[in-house]
Motif scaffolding. Structure first.
Motif, PDB file in Angstrom:
ATOM      1  N   ALA A   1       0.844  -1.203   0.000  1.00 25.15           N
ATOM      2  CA  ALA A   1       0.000   0.000   0.000  1.00 25.15           C
ATOM      3  C   ALA A   1       0.874   1.247   0.000  1.00 25.15           C
ATOM      4  O   ALA A   1       0.591   2.214  -0.720  1.00 25.15           O
ATOM      5  N   ARG A   2       1.930   1.232   0.786  1.00 29.21           N
ATOM      6  CA  ARG A   2       2.835   2.386   0.842  1.00 29.21           C
ATOM      7  C   ARG A   2       3.472   2.658  -0.520  1.00 29.21           C
ATOM      8  O   ARG A   2       3.530   3.796  -0.976  1.00 29.21           O
ATOM      9  N   LEU A   3       3.935   1.606  -1.179  1.00 32.56           N
ATOM     10  CA  LEU A   3       4.559   1.762  -2.487  1.00 32.56           C
ATOM     11  C   LEU A   3       3.564   2.304  -3.510  1.00 32.56           C
ATOM     12  O   LEU A   3       3.841   3.272  -4.218  1.00 32.56           O
TER      13      LEU A   3
ATOM     14  N   ILE B   1       1.276   6.866  -6.661  1.00 30.25           N
ATOM     15  CA  ILE B   1       0.115   7.684  -7.029  1.00 30.25           C
ATOM     16  C   ILE B   1       0.343   9.131  -6.610  1.00 30.25           C
ATOM     17  O   ILE B   1       0.013  10.060  -7.353  1.00 30.25           O
ATOM     18  N   GLU B   2       0.927   9.343  -5.439  1.00 30.54           N
ATOM     19  CA  GLU B   2       1.220  10.709  -4.987  1.00 30.54           C
ATOM     20  C   GLU B   2       2.235  11.375  -5.910  1.00 30.54           C
ATOM     21  O   GLU B   2       2.116  12.553  -6.237  1.00 30.54           O
TER      22      GLU B   2
ATOM     23  N   PHE C   1      -4.594   2.052   5.954  1.00 29.64           N
ATOM     24  CA  PHE C   1      -3.501   1.088   6.094  1.00 29.64           C
ATOM     25  C   PHE C   1      -2.565   1.458   7.240  1.00 29.64           C
ATOM     26  O   PHE C   1      -1.485   0.896   7.376  1.00 29.64           O
ATOM     27  N   GLY C   2      -2.966   2.428   8.058  1.00 30.22           N
ATOM     28  CA  GLY C   2      -2.148   2.835   9.194  1.00 30.22           C
ATOM     29  C   GLY C   2      -0.929   3.641   8.790  1.00 30.22           C
ATOM     30  O   GLY C   2       0.068   3.664   9.513  1.00 30.22           O
TER      31      GLY C   2
ATOM     32  N   ASP D   1       4.729   8.975   5.518  1.00 27.91           N
ATOM     33  CA  ASP D   1       5.177   7.625   5.190  1.00 27.91           C
ATOM     34  C   ASP D   1       5.241   7.399   3.679  1.00 27.91           C
ATOM     35  O   ASP D   1       5.853   6.445   3.214  1.00 27.91           O
ATOM     36  N   LEU D   2       4.585   8.263   2.916  1.00 29.55           N
ATOM     37  CA  LEU D   2       4.554   8.123   1.463  1.00 29.55           C
ATOM     38  C   LEU D   2       5.715   8.833   0.783  1.00 29.55           C
ATOM     39  O   LEU D   2       5.769   8.908  -0.441  1.00 29.55           O
TER      40      LEU D   2
END
Length: 119
Positions: A46-48, A53-54, A99-100, A105-106
């Motif tokens: 999810a982070r990746l 996307i960001e 996703f916490g 974190d991104l």
């Protein structure tokens, strides 16, 4: 023309031994760094994905600003693009929270370009 070097069985054995040692070193280092639980894998993926996307959202935002400054967009299009980019940003934050993950974190390390997010 250069002469071919004769490879002995000892040369092959030494090369295989060196390769085995390198693989062992890599394997040992990898085991210490990866904690592969279903929760971590899901959060890492999810982070990746959200980071990518960001990155794309920011690129689209910069392109929209260039087009706006160049006079290529009507006021209506500027408003539409602004709304769409704001909704996308909100959705990214919403998904990250589910996703916490926090927005920071991104952050991606972009090599010579620095980080994706401002510090």
């Amino acid at each position: 023309m250069s002469a071919l070097r004769k490879v002995t069985p000892e040369d092959i054995a030494a090369a295989v031994s060196e390769l085995n040692q390198e693989l062992k070193n890599v394997g040992e280092g990898t085991l210490d760094r990866i904690d592969c639980t279903p929760e971590n894998v899901e959060q890492g993926l999810a982070r990746l994905v959200l980071s990518l996307i960001e990155l794309l959202r920011r690129l689209l935002e910069r392109q929209a600003i260039r087009r706006m400054e160049g006079g290529a967009l009507s006021d209506e299009k500027v408003e539409e693009m602004g709304q769409a980019l704001m909704k996308l940003e909100a959705k990214i934050h919403e998904l990250a929270a589910s996703f916490g993950l926090k927005p920071e974190d991104l952050n991606l390390e972009l090599g010579p370009l620095g980080h994706l997010l401002d510090k």
